[in-house]
Design an enzyme around this catalytic site. Structure first.
Site, PDB file in Angstrom:
ATOM      1  N   SER A 259       1.249  -0.716   0.080  1.00  0.00           N
ATOM      2  CA  SER A 259       0.196  -0.021   0.036  1.00  0.00           C
ATOM      3  C   SER A 259       1.341   0.711   0.221  1.00  0.00           C
ATOM      4  O   SER A 259       2.170   1.514   1.169  1.00  0.00           O
ATOM      5  CB  SER A 259      -1.201  -0.371   1.312  1.00  0.00           C
ATOM      6  OG  SER A 259      -1.185  -1.126   1.004  1.00  0.00           O
TER       7      SER A 259
ATOM      8  N   LYS B 179      -6.437   1.547  -3.075  1.00  0.00           N
ATOM      9  CA  LYS B 179      -6.469   0.707  -1.873  1.00  0.00           C
ATOM     10  C   LYS B 179      -6.374   2.291  -0.309  1.00  0.00           C
ATOM     11  O   LYS B 179      -7.110   1.484   0.638  1.00  0.00           O
ATOM     12  CB  LYS B 179      -4.951   0.085  -1.899  1.00  0.00           C
ATOM     13  CG  LYS B 179      -4.894  -0.474  -0.241  1.00  0.00           C
ATOM     14  CD  LYS B 179      -5.394  -1.285  -0.604  1.00  0.00           C
ATOM     15  CE  LYS B 179      -4.690  -1.874   1.059  1.00  0.00           C
ATOM     16  NZ  LYS B 179      -3.760  -2.806   1.577  1.00  0.00           N
TER      17      LYS B 179
ATOM     18  N   LYS C  93      -0.278   5.729   7.758  1.00  0.00           N
ATOM     19  CA  LYS C  93      -0.054   5.762   6.758  1.00  0.00           C
ATOM     20  C   LYS C  93      -0.726   5.521   5.570  1.00  0.00           C
ATOM     21  O   LYS C  93      -1.091   6.570   4.634  1.00  0.00           O
ATOM     22  CB  LYS C  93       0.712   4.923   6.191  1.00  0.00           C
ATOM     23  CG  LYS C  93       1.534   4.810   5.115  1.00  0.00           C
ATOM     24  CD  LYS C  93       2.450   3.741   4.629  1.00  0.00           C
ATOM     25  CE  LYS C  93       1.174   2.368   4.367  1.00  0.00           C
ATOM     26  NZ  LYS C  93       1.621   1.146   3.828  1.00  0.00           N
TER      27      LYS C  93
END
Length: 310
Positions: free
Chosen positions: A112, A186, A254
């Site tokens: 990711s 994502k 994140k």
């Protein structure tokens, strides 16, 4: 051969050499599935002595000494790393994957990561007659183990189609568009998952405070509108305080950050205001601040419990 299909041979276990970098919880399970399907697999590990490295070698995988050496000996190289700087280092550094790739080789980044970095890697790969696909995944450790990941692919559509036999071993691939679109998908996925985890956490904490049997509540509502894949994957783990990681909480910080942090945007029209995702990011940051960043994302319930004096 057309310009968009530079691959004369289909992907098969007998002739496609697979490379792998990133053998954490997710990566090791995914690599293991490819080995079980009969593919020859070589891998590079920054920590060669970790248990997952030894396990993969026992299944027939070959450990190599550098990303460059891996690139020289493989046709398709998958990466499953932690953060965008890790991807940049492994792929773009002077001794990274791009320094050793043979023409028509493909890098498939399942990390990711940032859409802009995916576009940068795609462009760099094309300059040396290679290809890059950004293909982050969703489904956690269970999905990785069972080959039921949702794979979100960006890049050249013909290349993604060519890769489908390998993707089918890992889960179900959906082509999202040009380079970077897989990563953008994502981020959208993580916004949805975070909101679901928050709702599940608060519902369970409320039920306990109200004197309900939380297990009974779970069974009562799971088949109604409140039910979700997040509930099926994580509800029983939350109730049982099983916080072993399928995906680290710190990684969710994140991922949400890439959606809500707009300071680097140079295009005002692409700035999106996401108050729920921003709150979610703060609550996951609370997990990290509490020393729980390496727990699974289902550990978000601990933050809500602490706020309620537990």
């Amino acid at each position: 051969m057309g310009t968009l299909t530079p691959f004369p041979n289909p992907i098969t276990p007998s002739q496609t050499r697979i490379g792998w970098i990133g053998i954490g919880v997710m990566g090791a399970a995914m690599a293991s599935r490819l080995l079980s399907a009969g593919y020859s697999l070589s891998f590079y590990a920054r920590t060669p002595s970790k248990p997952s490295s030894l396990s993969l070698q026992s299944q027939g995988a070959v450990l190599v000494s550098s990303p460059r050496d891996l690139a020289r000996s493989c046709d398709v190289i998958f990466t499953m790393l932690g953060h965008p700087p890790d991807v940049r280092q492994i792929v773009l550094d002077s001794d990274g994957l791009l320094s050793g790739l043979n023409p028509n080789s493909v890098i498939v980044d399942t990390t990711s990561s940032h859409p802009a970095l995916a576009r940068e890697i795609f462009s760099a790969a094309r300059k040396i007659d290679c290809w890059a696909v950004d293909a982050p995944v969703s489904g956690g450790d269970i999905g990785a183990r069972d080959g039921k990941l949702a794979i979100l692919a960006g890049g050249d559509g013909e290349v993604v189609k060519w890769l489908t036999p390998s993707f089918d071993i890992l889960g179900k691939v959906t082509y999202m568009g040009q380079a970077g679109c897989g990563q953008s998908c994502k981020i959208g996925n993580q916004i949805l998952v975070g909101a679901n985890l928050l709702g599940l956490s608060e519902g369970l904490v409320f039920a306990e405070k109200a004197g309900l049997d939380v297990g009974q509540l779970f069974e009562a509502v799971r088949s109604g509108a409140a039910g979700s894949m997040v509930m099926e994957l994580f509800g029983e783990r939350m109730i049982g305080r099983d916080f072993r990681p399928g995906g680290f909480a710190e990684y969710h910080v994140k991922d949400l950050g890439m959606g809500v942090d707009v300071v680097e945007q140079d295009d005002d029209e692409k700035v999106v205001v996401l108050p729920g995702a921003a709150l979610c990011k703060q609550l996951f940051s609370g997990m990290v601040a509490n020393g729980d960043g390496k727990l699974g994302t289902q550990g978000l319930i601990t933050v809500i419990q602490r706020l309620n004096g537990k």
